[in-house]
Write a protein that holds these residues in place. Structure first.
Motif, PDB file in Angstrom:
ATOM      1  N   HIS A  64       0.793  -1.449   0.108  1.00 23.84           N
ATOM      2  CA  HIS A  64      -0.021   0.108  -0.035  1.00 23.84           C
ATOM      3  C   HIS A  64       0.859   1.257  -0.132  1.00 23.84           C
ATOM      4  O   HIS A  64       0.518   2.302  -0.443  1.00 23.84           O
ATOM      5  N   GLN A  65       1.968   1.089   0.568  1.00 27.30           N
ATOM      6  CA  GLN A  65       3.078   2.207   0.759  1.00 27.30           C
ATOM      7  C   GLN A  65       3.909   2.745  -0.531  1.00 27.30           C
ATOM      8  O   GLN A  65       4.217   3.665  -0.858  1.00 27.30           O
ATOM      9  N   GLY A  66       3.556   1.591  -1.681  1.00 26.72           N
ATOM     10  CA  GLY A  66       4.512   1.563  -2.752  1.00 26.72           C
ATOM     11  C   GLY A  66       5.780   1.521  -2.599  1.00 26.72           C
ATOM     12  O   GLY A  66       6.722   1.754  -3.521  1.00 26.72           O
ATOM     13  N   VAL A  67       6.186   0.530  -1.884  1.00 28.94           N
ATOM     14  CA  VAL A  67       7.804   0.293  -1.569  1.00 28.94           C
ATOM     15  C   VAL A  67       8.017  -1.223  -1.401  1.00 28.94           C
ATOM     16  O   VAL A  67       7.127  -1.994  -1.416  1.00 28.94           O
ATOM     17  N   SER A  68       9.107  -1.694  -1.977  1.00 33.23           N
ATOM     18  CA  SER A  68       9.597  -3.233  -1.898  1.00 33.23           C
ATOM     19  C   SER A  68      10.543  -3.354  -0.890  1.00 33.23           C
ATOM     20  O   SER A  68      11.581  -2.518  -0.780  1.00 33.23           O
ATOM     21  N   VAL A  69      10.423  -4.361  -0.050  1.00 32.05           N
ATOM     22  CA  VAL A  69      11.534  -4.665   1.097  1.00 32.05           C
ATOM     23  C   VAL A  69      12.427  -5.645   0.309  1.00 32.05           C
ATOM     24  O   VAL A  69      12.083  -6.687   0.031  1.00 32.05           O
ATOM     25  N   ILE A  70      13.693  -5.355   0.209  1.00 36.26           N
ATOM     26  CA  ILE A  70      14.622  -6.075  -0.524  1.00 36.26           C
ATOM     27  C   ILE A  70      15.390  -6.980   0.641  1.00 36.26           C
ATOM     28  O   ILE A  70      15.708  -7.916   0.542  1.00 36.26           O
ATOM     29  N   ASP A  71      15.832  -6.340   1.739  1.00 37.74           N
ATOM     30  CA  ASP A  71      16.582  -7.093   2.705  1.00 37.74           C
ATOM     31  C   ASP A  71      16.492  -6.424   4.015  1.00 37.74           C
ATOM     32  O   ASP A  71      15.970  -5.155   4.366  1.00 37.74           O
ATOM     33  N   PHE A  72      17.056  -6.920   5.264  1.00 36.30           N
ATOM     34  CA  PHE A  72      17.100  -6.221   6.587  1.00 36.30           C
ATOM     35  C   PHE A  72      18.286  -6.815   7.334  1.00 36.30           C
ATOM     36  O   PHE A  72      18.637  -7.884   7.207  1.00 36.30           O
ATOM     37  N   VAL A  73      18.836  -6.156   8.369  1.00 37.56           N
ATOM     38  CA  VAL A  73      19.583  -6.633   9.224  1.00 37.56           C
ATOM     39  C   VAL A  73      19.088  -6.218  10.942  1.00 37.56           C
ATOM     40  O   VAL A  73      18.504  -5.367  10.958  1.00 37.56           O
ATOM     41  N   ARG A  74      19.160  -7.352  11.499  1.00 37.58           N
ATOM     42  CA  ARG A  74      18.693  -7.150  13.007  1.00 37.58           C
ATOM     43  C   ARG A  74      19.680  -7.455  13.969  1.00 37.58           C
ATOM     44  O   ARG A  74      20.372  -8.743  13.880  1.00 37.58           O
ATOM     45  N   PHE A  75      20.232  -6.619  14.928  1.00 36.20           N
ATOM     46  CA  PHE A  75      21.133  -7.022  16.030  1.00 36.20           C
ATOM     47  C   PHE A  75      20.474  -6.702  17.343  1.00 36.20           C
ATOM     48  O   PHE A  75      19.464  -5.972  17.606  1.00 36.20           O
ATOM     49  N   GLU A  76      20.588  -7.905  18.232  1.00 35.41           N
ATOM     50  CA  GLU A  76      20.031  -7.924  19.537  1.00 35.41           C
ATOM     51  C   GLU A  76      21.309  -8.051  20.372  1.00 35.41           C
ATOM     52  O   GLU A  76      22.015  -9.151  20.177  1.00 35.41           O
ATOM     53  N   CYS A  77      21.471  -7.112  21.414  1.00 34.82           N
ATOM     54  CA  CYS A  77      22.392  -7.079  22.188  1.00 34.82           C
ATOM     55  C   CYS A  77      22.691  -8.493  22.936  1.00 34.82           C
ATOM     56  O   CYS A  77      21.584  -8.806  23.585  1.00 34.82           O
ATOM     57  N   GLY A  78      23.807  -8.785  22.928  1.00 34.48           N
ATOM     58  CA  GLY A  78      24.100 -10.320  23.465  1.00 34.48           C
ATOM     59  C   GLY A  78      23.495 -11.529  22.997  1.00 34.48           C
ATOM     60  O   GLY A  78      23.732 -12.408  23.841  1.00 34.48           O
ATOM     61  N   GLU A  79      22.932 -11.736  21.972  1.00 33.32           N
ATOM     62  CA  GLU A  79      22.275 -12.658  21.465  1.00 33.32           C
ATOM     63  C   GLU A  79      23.397 -14.009  21.010  1.00 33.32           C
ATOM     64  O   GLU A  79      22.836 -15.064  21.275  1.00 33.32           O
ATOM     65  N   GLY A  80      24.463 -13.692  20.751  1.00 33.21           N
ATOM     66  CA  GLY A  80      25.329 -14.680  20.376  1.00 33.21           C
ATOM     67  C   GLY A  80      25.754 -15.310  21.865  1.00 33.21           C
ATOM     68  O   GLY A  80      25.973 -16.631  21.843  1.00 33.21           O
ATOM     69  N   GLU A  81      26.108 -14.466  22.816  1.00 33.47           N
ATOM     70  CA  GLU A  81      26.437 -14.932  24.099  1.00 33.47           C
ATOM     71  C   GLU A  81      25.214 -16.097  24.449  1.00 33.47           C
ATOM     72  O   GLU A  81      25.566 -17.032  25.252  1.00 33.47           O
ATOM     73  N   GLU A  82      24.008 -15.610  24.443  1.00 36.20           N
ATOM     74  CA  GLU A  82      22.982 -16.483  24.853  1.00 36.20           C
ATOM     75  C   GLU A  82      23.079 -17.793  24.221  1.00 36.20           C
ATOM     76  O   GLU A  82      22.887 -18.945  24.750  1.00 36.20           O
ATOM     77  N   ALA A  83      23.261 -17.830  22.784  1.00 34.29           N
ATOM     78  CA  ALA A  83      23.167 -19.008  21.956  1.00 34.29           C
ATOM     79  C   ALA A  83      24.524 -19.882  22.350  1.00 34.29           C
ATOM     80  O   ALA A  83      24.086 -21.111  22.411  1.00 34.29           O
TER      81      ALA A  83
END
Length: 345
Positions: A322-341
């Motif tokens: 509806h906004q007339g845009v296409s989502v191509i990609d994204f990046v998401r960082f959550e602090c400390g998520e690697g340590e928890e895994a």
């Protein structure tokens, strides 16, 4: 009369026979201390240098005094000497603290024109993450990554991105628009130059911060995204606060970049990009997916088929269409998520 008593009486007798203070004046060393007035200008100058070095570097008076004495009063040399000593102490502390868990920290997001950088730096406690010195380290890492991105000679003709991740994370490659992108590990990130106003590498800045803060710190990861005309980078940092010394750097615990393609320039792109970033942070999709994906099942991890965070009655795909845009990609960082895994394993 005992020998000890005889010696005591003799000493008292000799003392009474001398004029008051004459025994003190017979000492050439003590007589010299009474004529120290001529060294006052030099002492005042040394104090001024000490104060100046202290203000400039932030190190203790004791260390600044030692630096000036070692370098013969040369202010610039004293500053260099202090930094070298601090780095040595930092590396020593880093070796002792290595292995301690770093679940806390900050995400830093820096935007300049068509380039956006997302970095993560970790520490042991939330208390240190709120320390100005730690926030300055995050700023230096973001600037170092931005300079690295800007120094690349390849001209961007289509969307491209580059990751800088630690060895503990899986290294991967992506082929976008016919160009193969490479990815760097943690040690390579640490080896990036610290910036135009800093000597050495980001690794040197890390050692200085460890020495001052006394916690195990890690340059976790960073990503930069650079887009050509016709593309837009939306961004969002949850709980964001602006850096006190760099207005376009935002710090927080979660961060997201969303790459959009649009056929025409829209006035609300910044607000739209922020909303898409909020969705990525809140819904944590694993992939973009397709507009043809049906909601439910495995599609729940695909961004476009997820219920839109701010209006769950429609999917995100319906919202962006509806906004007339296409989502191509994204990046998401959550602090400390690697340590928890790593801890779960």
């Amino acid at each position: 009369m005992s020998l000890l008593r005889s010696l005591s009486l003799c000493l008292v007798s000799r003392t009474r026979s001398c004029p008051a203070g004459s025994l003190l004046l017979q000492s050439p060393q003590l007589r010299h201390t009474f004529h120290a007035g001529t060294s006052l200008p030099s002492s005042a100058s040394s104090k001024e240098l000490l104060m100046k070095l202290r203000r400039k570097t932030g190190y203790s008076f004791v260390n600044c005094k030692k630096a000036l004495e070692t370098c013969g009063g040369d202010l610039k040399q004293a500053e260099v000497w202090l930094h070298k000593q601090a780095q040595k102490e930092g590396w020593s502390k880093a070796a002792k603290l290595r292995g301690r868990k770093t679940k806390e920290g900050l995400i830093g997001l820096l935007q300049e024109g068509s380039t956006t950088v997302l970095v993560e730096v970790n520490c042991e406690t939330d208390f240190v993450s709120r320390n100005l010195r730690f926030q300055q380290l995050v700023q230096q890492v973001a600037l170092g990554t931005m300079l690295h991105c800007q120094s690349l000679k390849d001209q961007v003709s289509t969307y491209s991105k580059c990751w800088l991740t630690p060895v503990i994370l899986a290294l991967w490659e992506a082929k976008v628009g016919g160009s193969l992108e490479g990815f760097l590990n943690s040690s390579e990130l640490s080896g990036l130059p610290a910036g135009p106003d800093r000597e050495g590498s980001l690794k040197d800045q890390l050692a200085l911060a460890i020495g001052k803060l006394g916690e195990n710190l890690i340059l976790k990861r960073a990503a930069w995204v650079k887009v050509p005309s016709g593309f837009y980078i939306g961004s969002y940092v949850h709980g964001g606060m602006h850096s006190p010394s760099l207005h376009n750097l935002v710090l927080g615990k979660y961060g997201a970049l969303v790459v959009c393609e649009t056929s025409e320039q829209k006035a609300n792109l910044e607000d739209l990009g922020r909303r898409l970033g909020q969705h990525v942070v809140g819904m944590a999709p694993l992939s973009v997916g397709s507009l043809d994906d049906e909601p439910g099942g495995e599609a729940e991890t695909k961004m476009l088929s997820q219920p839109y965070l701010l209006n769950p009655s429609i999917t995100l795909g319906q919202y962006v269409q509806h906004q007339g845009v296409s989502v191509i990609d994204f990046v998401r960082f959550e602090c400390g998520e690697g340590e928890e895994a790593a801890e779960a394993e």
